[in-house]
Design a protein around this motif. Sequence first.
Motif, PDB file in Angstrom:
ATOM      1  N   GLU A   1       5.309  54.930  54.193  1.00  0.00           N
ATOM      2  CA  GLU A   1       6.543  54.582  53.485  1.00  0.00           C
ATOM      3  C   GLU A   1       6.270  54.466  51.989  1.00  0.00           C
ATOM      4  OE1 GLU A   1       9.615  50.836  52.957  1.00  0.00           O
ATOM      5  OE2 GLU A   1       8.289  50.865  54.696  1.00  0.00           O
ATOM      6  N   ALA A   2       5.154  53.816  51.630  1.00  0.00           N
ATOM      7  CA  ALA A   2       4.792  53.676  50.216  1.00  0.00           C
ATOM      8  C   ALA A   2       4.549  55.045  49.585  1.00  0.00           C
ATOM      9  CB  ALA A   2       3.555  52.791  50.071  1.00  0.00           C
ATOM     10  N   ILE A   3       3.830  55.907  50.288  1.00  0.00           N
ATOM     11  CA  ILE A   3       3.546  57.247  49.766  1.00  0.00           C
ATOM     12  C   ILE A   3       4.831  58.028  49.552  1.00  0.00           C
ATOM     13  CG2 ILE A   3       2.520  59.498  50.360  1.00  0.00           C
ATOM     14  CD1 ILE A   3       0.232  57.866  51.725  1.00  0.00           C
ATOM     15  N   LYS A   4       5.729  57.985  50.512  1.00  0.00           N
ATOM     16  CA  LYS A   4       6.961  58.778  50.440  1.00  0.00           C
ATOM     17  C   LYS A   4       8.010  58.197  49.489  1.00  0.00           C
ATOM     18  CE  LYS A   4       6.620  60.882  55.014  1.00  0.00           C
ATOM     19  NZ  LYS A   4       7.276  61.034  56.331  1.00  0.00           N
ATOM     20  N   SER A   5       7.973  56.895  49.248  1.00  0.00           N
ATOM     21  CA  SER A   5       9.020  56.286  48.422  1.00  0.00           C
ATOM     22  C   SER A   5       8.600  56.008  46.981  1.00  0.00           C
ATOM     23  CB  SER A   5       9.518  54.991  49.073  1.00  0.00           C
ATOM     24  OG  SER A   5       8.492  54.024  49.159  1.00  0.00           O
ATOM     25  N   ARG A   6       7.316  56.185  46.647  1.00  0.00           N
ATOM     26  CA  ARG A   6       6.869  55.983  45.271  1.00  0.00           C
ATOM     27  C   ARG A   6       7.484  57.054  44.367  1.00  0.00           C
ATOM     28  NH1 ARG A   6       4.855  57.969  41.240  1.00  0.00           N
ATOM     29  NH2 ARG A   6       4.602  59.896  42.383  1.00  0.00           N
ATOM     30  N   ARG A   7       7.929  56.650  43.204  1.00  0.00           N
ATOM     31  CA  ARG A   7       8.526  57.574  42.238  1.00  0.00           C
ATOM     32  C   ARG A   7       7.913  57.355  40.860  1.00  0.00           C
ATOM     33  NH1 ARG A   7       9.650  59.259  46.171  1.00  0.00           N
ATOM     34  NH2 ARG A   7      11.596  59.387  47.291  1.00  0.00           N
ATOM     35  N   ILE A  53      -6.485  55.920  40.482  1.00  0.00           N
ATOM     36  CA  ILE A  53      -5.118  55.823  39.983  1.00  0.00           C
ATOM     37  C   ILE A  53      -4.111  55.935  41.125  1.00  0.00           C
ATOM     38  CG2 ILE A  53      -3.409  56.975  38.519  1.00  0.00           C
ATOM     39  CD1 ILE A  53      -5.814  57.494  36.554  1.00  0.00           C
ATOM     40  N   GLN A  54      -4.418  56.723  42.143  1.00  0.00           N
ATOM     41  CA  GLN A  54      -3.527  56.768  43.311  1.00  0.00           C
ATOM     42  C   GLN A  54      -3.473  55.389  43.968  1.00  0.00           C
ATOM     43  OE1 GLN A  54      -1.381  58.843  44.229  1.00  0.00           O
ATOM     44  NE2 GLN A  54      -1.085  58.777  46.424  1.00  0.00           N
ATOM     45  N   ASN A  55      -4.618  54.736  44.130  1.00  0.00           N
ATOM     46  CA  ASN A  55      -4.608  53.371  44.669  1.00  0.00           C
ATOM     47  C   ASN A  55      -3.769  52.456  43.785  1.00  0.00           C
ATOM     48  OD1 ASN A  55      -6.383  54.195  46.696  1.00  0.00           O
ATOM     49  ND2 ASN A  55      -7.818  52.520  46.345  1.00  0.00           N
ATOM     50  N   LEU A  56      -3.945  52.577  42.478  1.00  0.00           N
ATOM     51  CA  LEU A  56      -3.210  51.749  41.520  1.00  0.00           C
ATOM     52  C   LEU A  56      -1.707  51.944  41.666  1.00  0.00           C
ATOM     53  CD1 LEU A  56      -4.086  51.322  37.782  1.00  0.00           C
ATOM     54  CD2 LEU A  56      -1.773  51.854  38.459  1.00  0.00           C
ATOM     55  N   HIS A  67       3.554  50.021  43.459  1.00  0.00           N
ATOM     56  CA  HIS A  67       4.806  50.288  44.178  1.00  0.00           C
ATOM     57  C   HIS A  67       5.013  49.278  45.309  1.00  0.00           C
ATOM     58  CE1 HIS A  67       8.127  52.326  45.995  1.00  0.00           C
ATOM     59  NE2 HIS A  67       7.424  52.680  47.061  1.00  0.00           N
ATOM     60  N   SER A  68       3.955  48.986  46.051  1.00  0.00           N
ATOM     61  CA  SER A  68       4.084  48.041  47.167  1.00  0.00           C
ATOM     62  C   SER A  68       4.436  46.634  46.688  1.00  0.00           C
ATOM     63  CB  SER A  68       2.791  48.006  47.991  1.00  0.00           C
ATOM     64  OG  SER A  68       1.785  47.264  47.337  1.00  0.00           O
ATOM     65  N   LEU A  69       4.173  46.340  45.418  1.00  0.00           N
ATOM     66  CA  LEU A  69       4.476  45.029  44.826  1.00  0.00           C
ATOM     67  C   LEU A  69       5.814  45.027  44.085  1.00  0.00           C
ATOM     68  CD1 LEU A  69       0.898  44.294  43.465  1.00  0.00           C
ATOM     69  CD2 LEU A  69       2.013  43.189  45.434  1.00  0.00           C
ATOM     70  N   LEU A 105      -2.436  57.513  30.549  1.00  0.00           N
ATOM     71  CA  LEU A 105      -1.645  56.337  30.182  1.00  0.00           C
ATOM     72  C   LEU A 105      -0.711  56.053  31.351  1.00  0.00           C
ATOM     73  CD1 LEU A 105      -0.566  57.238  26.514  1.00  0.00           C
ATOM     74  CD2 LEU A 105      -2.604  55.993  27.265  1.00  0.00           C
ATOM     75  N   ILE A 106      -0.577  54.769  31.706  1.00  0.00           N
ATOM     76  CA  ILE A 106       0.247  54.400  32.852  1.00  0.00           C
ATOM     77  C   ILE A 106       1.134  53.215  32.478  1.00  0.00           C
ATOM     78  CG2 ILE A 106       0.264  53.765  35.300  1.00  0.00           C
ATOM     79  CD1 ILE A 106      -2.780  54.672  35.288  1.00  0.00           C
ATOM     80  N   PRO A 107       2.392  53.466  32.085  1.00  0.00           N
ATOM     81  CA  PRO A 107       3.314  52.346  31.902  1.00  0.00           C
ATOM     82  C   PRO A 107       3.494  51.625  33.243  1.00  0.00           C
ATOM     83  CG  PRO A 107       4.180  54.332  30.885  1.00  0.00           C
ATOM     84  CD  PRO A 107       3.000  54.744  31.720  1.00  0.00           C
ATOM     85  N   LEU A 108       3.657  50.305  33.179  1.00  0.00           N
ATOM     86  CA  LEU A 108       3.762  49.484  34.382  1.00  0.00           C
ATOM     87  C   LEU A 108       4.830  48.427  34.168  1.00  0.00           C
ATOM     88  CD1 LEU A 108       2.464  48.544  37.165  1.00  0.00           C
ATOM     89  CD2 LEU A 108       1.010  47.061  35.766  1.00  0.00           C
ATOM     90  N   GLY A 109       5.740  48.322  35.115  1.00  0.00           N
ATOM     91  CA  GLY A 109       6.777  47.294  35.022  1.00  0.00           C
ATOM     92  C   GLY A 109       7.725  47.372  36.195  1.00  0.00           C
ATOM     93  N   TYR A 110       8.718  46.489  36.153  1.00  0.00           N
ATOM     94  CA  TYR A 110       9.755  46.508  37.186  1.00  0.00           C
ATOM     95  C   TYR A 110      10.742  47.625  36.855  1.00  0.00           C
ATOM     96  CZ  TYR A 110       7.932  42.157  38.973  1.00  0.00           C
ATOM     97  OH  TYR A 110       7.100  41.208  39.526  1.00  0.00           O
ATOM     98  N   PRO A 111      11.011  48.513  37.816  1.00  0.00           N
ATOM     99  CA  PRO A 111      11.891  49.654  37.544  1.00  0.00           C
ATOM    100  C   PRO A 111      13.317  49.222  37.207  1.00  0.00           C
ATOM    101  CG  PRO A 111      10.690  49.969  39.599  1.00  0.00           C
ATOM    102  CD  PRO A 111      10.461  48.550  39.170  1.00  0.00           C
TER     103      PRO A 111
END
Length: 185
Positions: free
Chosen positions: A5-11, A112-115, A120-122, A152-158
């Motif tokens: 589910e995490a793999i398929k729903s990550r955007r 980075i895939q783990n990251l 996403h799971s959080l 570079l990886i921006p990180l935040g609440y979508p």
Amino acid sequence: MELMEAIKSRRSIRSYKPDTIEEEKLNQIFEAVRWAPSWANTQCWEFIVVKNPETKKKLSETLSKGNPATDAVKTAPIVLVACAKKGVSGYKRGEPMTSKGDWYMFDMGLAIQNLTLAAHSLGLGTVNIGAFNAEEVAKILGVPENIEVVELIPLGYPEKIPNPPPRKNIEEFVFYEKYGNKQKS
């Protein structure tokens, strides 16, 4: 969240809420990185956590012209700068062990895939940015020459979650016994 589910729903998220990211969640993300597989367990990855708005603005200016993630770098609460130690992954006694040379890009992809999946799971979003001037980012952040700025990886609440992009059918990229053979044996 279940793994598939995490793999398929990550955007790829390019717009973020201004909400602060809890330190506990950031630590969980780095714990996921910590457990990524790597060449001979070399764990060549290093990350810089950037929260300063002025620094994020400078980083955004290193992106290629028209990059759709430029605003994400400026506005995400955090930008993670993924770096790799050169000459470690894929090496034994200082010598490259494959025709590919330095293996750090492969190991960084795993980390980075783990990251991204952990984020996403959080409930957090990320976007992977590779079209930028890595040398300029290194100057801005004081990264030494033996370390390569990879992503570079921006990180935040979508702020919003985009629809999934189309995906190839499995039959389009899987071959059996020889390249090009799409028939199962």
